[in-house]
Design a protein around this motif. Sequence first.
Motif, PDB file in Angstrom:
ATOM      1  N   ASN A   1       0.862   4.425  -2.526  1.00 42.76           N
ATOM      2  CA  ASN A   1       0.712   5.779  -1.996  1.00 42.76           C
ATOM      3  C   ASN A   1       1.867   6.675  -2.421  1.00 42.76           C
ATOM      4  O   ASN A   1       1.655   7.847  -2.720  1.00 42.76           O
ATOM      5  CB  ASN A   1       0.624   5.752  -0.470  1.00 42.76           C
ATOM      6  CG  ASN A   1      -0.730   5.246  -0.001  1.00 42.76           C
ATOM      7  OD1 ASN A   1      -1.639   5.088  -0.804  1.00 42.76           O
ATOM      8  ND2 ASN A   1      -0.837   4.986   1.281  1.00 42.76           N
TER       9      ASN A   1
ATOM     10  N   CYS B   1       0.843  -1.199   0.000  1.00 41.29           N
ATOM     11  CA  CYS B   1       0.000   0.000   0.000  1.00 41.29           C
ATOM     12  C   CYS B   1       0.875   1.246   0.000  1.00 41.29           C
ATOM     13  O   CYS B   1       0.573   2.242  -0.667  1.00 41.29           O
ATOM     14  CB  CYS B   1      -0.896  -0.037   1.236  1.00 41.29           C
ATOM     15  SG  CYS B   1      -1.843   1.437   1.499  1.00 41.29           S
ATOM     16  N   VAL B   2       1.998   1.174   0.726  1.00 40.39           N
ATOM     17  CA  VAL B   2       2.912   2.320   0.803  1.00 40.39           C
ATOM     18  C   VAL B   2       3.488   2.644  -0.579  1.00 40.39           C
ATOM     19  O   VAL B   2       3.668   3.812  -0.937  1.00 40.39           O
ATOM     20  CB  VAL B   2       4.037   2.038   1.820  1.00 40.39           C
ATOM     21  CG1 VAL B   2       4.895   3.270   2.026  1.00 40.39           C
ATOM     22  CG2 VAL B   2       3.461   1.577   3.137  1.00 40.39           C
TER      23      VAL B   2
ATOM     24  N   ASN C   1      -5.700   3.220   1.714  1.00 42.80           N
ATOM     25  CA  ASN C   1      -5.949   3.693   3.079  1.00 42.80           C
ATOM     26  C   ASN C   1      -6.188   5.207   3.062  1.00 42.80           C
ATOM     27  O   ASN C   1      -6.394   5.791   1.998  1.00 42.80           O
ATOM     28  CB  ASN C   1      -4.842   3.240   4.032  1.00 42.80           C
ATOM     29  CG  ASN C   1      -3.582   4.079   3.960  1.00 42.80           C
ATOM     30  OD1 ASN C   1      -3.475   4.999   3.166  1.00 42.80           O
ATOM     31  ND2 ASN C   1      -2.641   3.751   4.815  1.00 42.80           N
ATOM     32  N   ASP C   2      -6.163   5.825   4.239  1.00 44.36           N
ATOM     33  CA  ASP C   2      -6.528   7.247   4.301  1.00 44.36           C
ATOM     34  C   ASP C   2      -5.627   8.122   3.423  1.00 44.36           C
ATOM     35  O   ASP C   2      -6.118   9.016   2.730  1.00 44.36           O
ATOM     36  CB  ASP C   2      -6.516   7.727   5.759  1.00 44.36           C
ATOM     37  CG  ASP C   2      -5.238   7.368   6.489  1.00 44.36           C
ATOM     38  OD1 ASP C   2      -4.459   6.566   5.943  1.00 44.36           O
ATOM     39  OD2 ASP C   2      -5.012   7.891   7.585  1.00 44.36           O
ATOM     40  N   THR C   3      -4.319   7.828   3.427  1.00 48.34           N
ATOM     41  CA  THR C   3      -3.386   8.614   2.603  1.00 48.34           C
ATOM     42  C   THR C   3      -3.785   8.537   1.130  1.00 48.34           C
ATOM     43  O   THR C   3      -3.787   9.547   0.422  1.00 48.34           O
ATOM     44  CB  THR C   3      -1.956   8.053   2.771  1.00 48.34           C
ATOM     45  OG1 THR C   3      -1.683   7.931   4.163  1.00 48.34           O
ATOM     46  CG2 THR C   3      -0.929   8.939   2.132  1.00 48.34           C
TER      47      THR C   3
HETATM   48  C1  NAG Z   1      -1.534   4.679   5.106  1.00 46.67           C
HETATM   49  O1  NAG Z   1      -0.335   4.516   4.398  1.00 46.67           O
HETATM   50  C2  NAG Z   1       0.695   5.474   4.690  1.00 46.67           C
HETATM   51  C3  NAG Z   1       1.905   5.176   3.853  1.00 46.67           C
HETATM   52  O2  NAG Z   1       1.676   5.355   2.522  1.00 46.67           O
HETATM   53  C4  NAG Z   1       1.048   5.448   6.153  1.00 46.67           C
HETATM   54  O3  NAG Z   1       2.012   6.451   6.452  1.00 46.67           O
HETATM   55  C5  NAG Z   1      -0.197   5.650   6.981  1.00 46.67           C
HETATM   56  O4  NAG Z   1       0.121   5.535   8.349  1.00 46.67           O
HETATM   57  C6  NAG Z   1      -1.267   4.618   6.595  1.00 46.67           C
HETATM   58  N1  NAG Z   1      -2.480   4.907   7.341  1.00 46.67           N
HETATM   59  C7  NAG Z   1      -3.008   4.050   8.214  1.00 46.67           C
HETATM   60  C8  NAG Z   1      -4.254   4.492   8.907  1.00 46.67           C
HETATM   61  O5  NAG Z   1      -2.508   2.981   8.448  1.00 46.67           O
END
Ligand code: NAG
Length: 374
Positions: free
Chosen positions: A177, A173-174, A214-216
């Motif tokens: 993002n 997911c990162v 996710n939220d990001t």
């Molecule tokens: C969503 O992903 C980002 C990295 O892209 C991360 O920094 C963030 O904490 C994540 N949000 C949640 C709620 O896990």
Amino acid sequence: MNSLPWHRCLALLNLKTLATTHFQQIHAQFITNSHNSPTLYAKLIQLYCSKPSPLSIKISHLLFSRFQPPNLFLFNTLIRCTQPQHSLLLFANWVSKTLLLFDDFTYVFVLGSCARFCSLSTLWFGRQIHVRVVKHGFMFNVLVPTTLIHFYASNKDVISGRRVFDEMTVRSCVTWNAMLTGYCSKSKKAKDFAFDALVLFREMLVGINGVKPNDTTMICVLSACSQLGVLETGACVHGYIEKTIYLPENDVFIGTGLVDMYSKCGCLDNALLIFRLMREKNVLTWTALATGLAIHGKGNEAMMLLDSMRACGVKPNAVTFTSLFSACCHSGLIEEGLHLFHNMKTKFGVEPCIQHYGCMVDLLGRAGPLKRSI
Ligand SMILES: *[C@@H]1O[C@H](CO)[C@@H](O)[C@H](O)[C@H]1NC(C)=O
């Protein structure tokens, strides 16, 4: 202080409220008791780096050089925690010596520094690291290519970032993002890239490897919709957020993204509705609404917003004032705008900057009195 065993030192180092003198005392304990566990030293390096000064930088380097042969874990800690420009120098110094065999974390941290320290030479430096990473086979850790994407995106080379992204077989997911954020960052070609962001988001949704946004992700996608002014897509994204993640009213960042998206896509009513439903609002939320009111020519409402903001205990910032002045411009509120301009420093503690003077010129220019001085 009496002599402290090392686990007591570690416990002390984990305290949140240590001042530099405290870690110097603990440091002294290390020396008098000849503690030499890398964990303790890493913690100490981290603490010294958290209060950057010429002295603390020197000490953190000394702490690292105390270990012979050099310790990779401490090296990585130093690269990760020290300021990005020092981190790049340190890496450059050690890369030519063959005393340390870098691991995947070294590369993640040094690329992270490249992402935080943007300059023309950083782009060159990061490209060299990219080559090394491929040559030495460190792309196996998904964090390495992900940080590479983040580095390219921060240095405004989204195309190279995308090349890395496309070559990856496993993405987290990162990773998605990092690529999406790269597309959504404000740049000259923001509009082209905003479209790419939406296309990429669609690929993410239909992806078979089960990566969930996710939220990001959602904040990024909302920003792309508002840059493009595509209300229909924005509304679909809103629906998706409600269905899958949570109620947007409970998340100040998602809520703000929605207020911004609806107002920039020409649907002020929905922006207001979301705004009212939001439990927590920060200065960005209020500013997004002020911008929305400005775009829609509702100058008086924007000015009233400032009072409500005050009543809620939120302090306006420089961007809020730019929005308010633009609202005055669009609605021909000359006197109100000038009055606010004169008060912004004394009443709100915001120093006028070049943008605000620009707004004043625009305001007076529209009204006619070109020769009037502020
Ligand atoms: C969503 O992903 C980002 C990295 O892209 C991360 O920094 C963030 O904490 C994540 N949000 C949640 C709620 O896990």
